[in-house]
Design a protein around this motif. Sequence first.
Motif, PDB file in Angstrom:
ATOM      1  N   GLY A 169       1.168  -1.490  -0.027  1.00 40.52           N
ATOM      2  CA  GLY A 169      -0.168  -0.314  -0.090  1.00 40.52           C
ATOM      3  C   GLY A 169       0.687   1.739  -0.694  1.00 40.52           C
ATOM      4  N   TYR A 170       1.814   1.514   0.626  1.00 41.27           N
ATOM      5  CA  TYR A 170       2.562   2.127   1.024  1.00 41.27           C
ATOM      6  C   TYR A 170       3.142   3.138  -0.423  1.00 41.27           C
ATOM      7  N   PRO A 171       3.831   2.090  -0.838  1.00 41.66           N
ATOM      8  CA  PRO A 171       4.633   2.556  -2.540  1.00 41.66           C
ATOM      9  C   PRO A 171       3.095   3.112  -3.154  1.00 41.66           C
ATOM     10  N   ILE A 172       2.391   3.465  -2.911  1.00 46.93           N
ATOM     11  CA  ILE A 172       1.173   3.574  -4.022  1.00 46.93           C
ATOM     12  C   ILE A 172       1.159   5.587  -3.063  1.00 46.93           C
ATOM     13  N   ILE A 173       0.560   4.939  -2.582  1.00 48.07           N
ATOM     14  CA  ILE A 173       1.077   6.235  -2.160  1.00 48.07           C
ATOM     15  C   ILE A 173       1.916   7.734  -1.387  1.00 48.07           C
ATOM     16  N   ALA A 174       3.033   6.762  -1.993  1.00 47.51           N
ATOM     17  CA  ALA A 174       4.326   7.830  -2.042  1.00 47.51           C
ATOM     18  C   ALA A 174       3.899   8.234  -3.520  1.00 47.51           C
TER      19      ALA A 174
ATOM     20  N   TYR B 121       2.407  11.109  -4.100  1.00 47.70           N
ATOM     21  CA  TYR B 121       2.399  12.273  -3.196  1.00 47.70           C
ATOM     22  C   TYR B 121       3.368  12.672  -3.855  1.00 47.70           C
ATOM     23  N   TRP B 122       4.655  12.184  -4.518  1.00 51.45           N
ATOM     24  CA  TRP B 122       5.663  12.970  -4.912  1.00 51.45           C
ATOM     25  C   TRP B 122       5.886  13.080  -6.083  1.00 51.45           C
ATOM     26  N   CYS B 123       5.415  12.259  -7.060  1.00 46.92           N
ATOM     27  CA  CYS B 123       4.507  12.389  -9.028  1.00 46.92           C
ATOM     28  C   CYS B 123       3.927  13.203  -9.018  1.00 46.92           C
ATOM     29  N   THR B 124       2.721  13.469  -8.162  1.00 41.36           N
ATOM     30  CA  THR B 124       1.360  13.504  -8.877  1.00 41.36           C
ATOM     31  C   THR B 124       1.131  15.078  -8.255  1.00 41.36           C
ATOM     32  N   ASP B 125       1.155  14.992  -6.516  1.00 42.27           N
ATOM     33  CA  ASP B 125       0.448  16.214  -5.814  1.00 42.27           C
ATOM     34  C   ASP B 125       1.327  17.048  -6.610  1.00 42.27           C
TER      35      ASP B 125
ATOM     36  N   LEU C  26      -4.674  10.590   8.808  1.00 42.99           N
ATOM     37  CA  LEU C  26      -3.895  11.141   7.499  1.00 42.99           C
ATOM     38  C   LEU C  26      -3.902  10.208   6.833  1.00 42.99           C
ATOM     39  N   GLN C  27      -3.265   8.918   6.360  1.00 49.31           N
ATOM     40  CA  GLN C  27      -2.609   7.813   6.078  1.00 49.31           C
ATOM     41  C   GLN C  27      -3.897   6.987   5.036  1.00 49.31           C
ATOM     42  N   SER C  28      -4.897   6.839   5.923  1.00 53.43           N
ATOM     43  CA  SER C  28      -6.032   6.530   4.566  1.00 53.43           C
ATOM     44  C   SER C  28      -6.614   7.280   4.179  1.00 53.43           C
ATOM     45  N   VAL C  29      -6.860   8.161   4.398  1.00 58.94           N
ATOM     46  CA  VAL C  29      -7.345   8.679   3.183  1.00 58.94           C
ATOM     47  C   VAL C  29      -6.618   9.186   2.695  1.00 58.94           C
ATOM     48  N   GLN C  30      -5.216   9.869   2.439  1.00 59.82           N
ATOM     49  CA  GLN C  30      -4.396   9.618   1.239  1.00 59.82           C
ATOM     50  C   GLN C  30      -4.264   8.112   0.457  1.00 59.82           C
ATOM     51  N   GLY C  31      -4.588   7.236   1.311  1.00 58.33           N
ATOM     52  CA  GLY C  31      -4.822   5.706   0.732  1.00 58.33           C
ATOM     53  C   GLY C  31      -5.684   5.750  -0.598  1.00 58.33           C
ATOM     54  N   TYR C  32      -7.272   6.342   0.398  1.00 59.62           N
ATOM     55  CA  TYR C  32      -8.588   5.698  -0.435  1.00 59.62           C
ATOM     56  C   TYR C  32      -8.525   6.563  -1.468  1.00 59.62           C
TER      57      TYR C  32
END
Length: 308
Positions: free
Chosen positions: A22-27, A30-34, A180-186
């Motif tokens: 899961g965490y690579p998806i959030i990363a 955040y780093w490439c599209t935010d 906060l992590q779960s909101v970003q994950g969804y």
Amino acid sequence: HFHMFHPPSSTATFPWTGILLGYPIIAFWYWCTDQVIVQRVLAARSIAAAKGGTLLAGYLKLTPLFLLVVPGMVAMALYPDDVSRNTNLAYLILVDRLLPPGLIGLLVAAMLAALMSSFASLFNSCATIFTMDIYRKLRPTADARELLLTGRIATVVLCGLGLVWVLVVHSVRGPLFVYLQSVQGYLSPPITAVFLIGILWPGANHIGAMVCLCVGSTLGISRLLLELIYHRDTPELNNNNNNNNNNNNWLLDTFVYSNFLYATFGIFAISALLLVIVSVATNRMFGISPTPTQRDATVPYQGSQLQA
């Protein structure tokens, strides 16, 4: 020290398989599209400056280990009873009980300045996206004055929505970091799917990307709203609630009570699969045969092109 890695079947918040999936998806999101990150990269003077700034930001991102994790461990060691009641207050307890009044005021001022800077970046990015990507397409004849007014109105509306969402965050009884992590994950899986597949696979098209974003965002928002309805706090509480209520609804257990990192990967997998299927189907339907030479993303940009 391998006992620190929680097994996949554990009710812990961060099982090692969830972190791996899961965490690579959030990363990537955040780093490439935010927009807050991308907008600063696009504002660089050259490709070299953009790369250097990105690397510096990556190194600075290692500091939360010492700024967040270590103070939390210190607070738990010094004041275990108070911190155990509400882990969100760990940092405030340290500040209140260890620092003299003068430093407390200085620290609060620094925190407020950092918070205002973050909010300014967020509102500016959101207003830019709404004004330039949505409103300008709806009104191509809008002049600069009208676009500026639209951006200001969008910022005010975002401030109002943020104040309303504070009430929702206040009702969350679990750790604020996990929420906060779960909101970003969804919200991140469909965006990450479009970004990665769009770069790695020439056959992706805009129709598949739109379907991916719509369906993936719907699944993520649905998961978030259902969590709020069923008062999801932590995996431990979910497990106890399920056992006490004898809930045999497998769909509810899978979609609502499963670990948020597993849900993140599941939404990403569904979004990516939809993007591939719809792209292949529409390419065949309309006779599109994309080649790498047709894709602008495969053409390496030079610093002179960016400066021009």
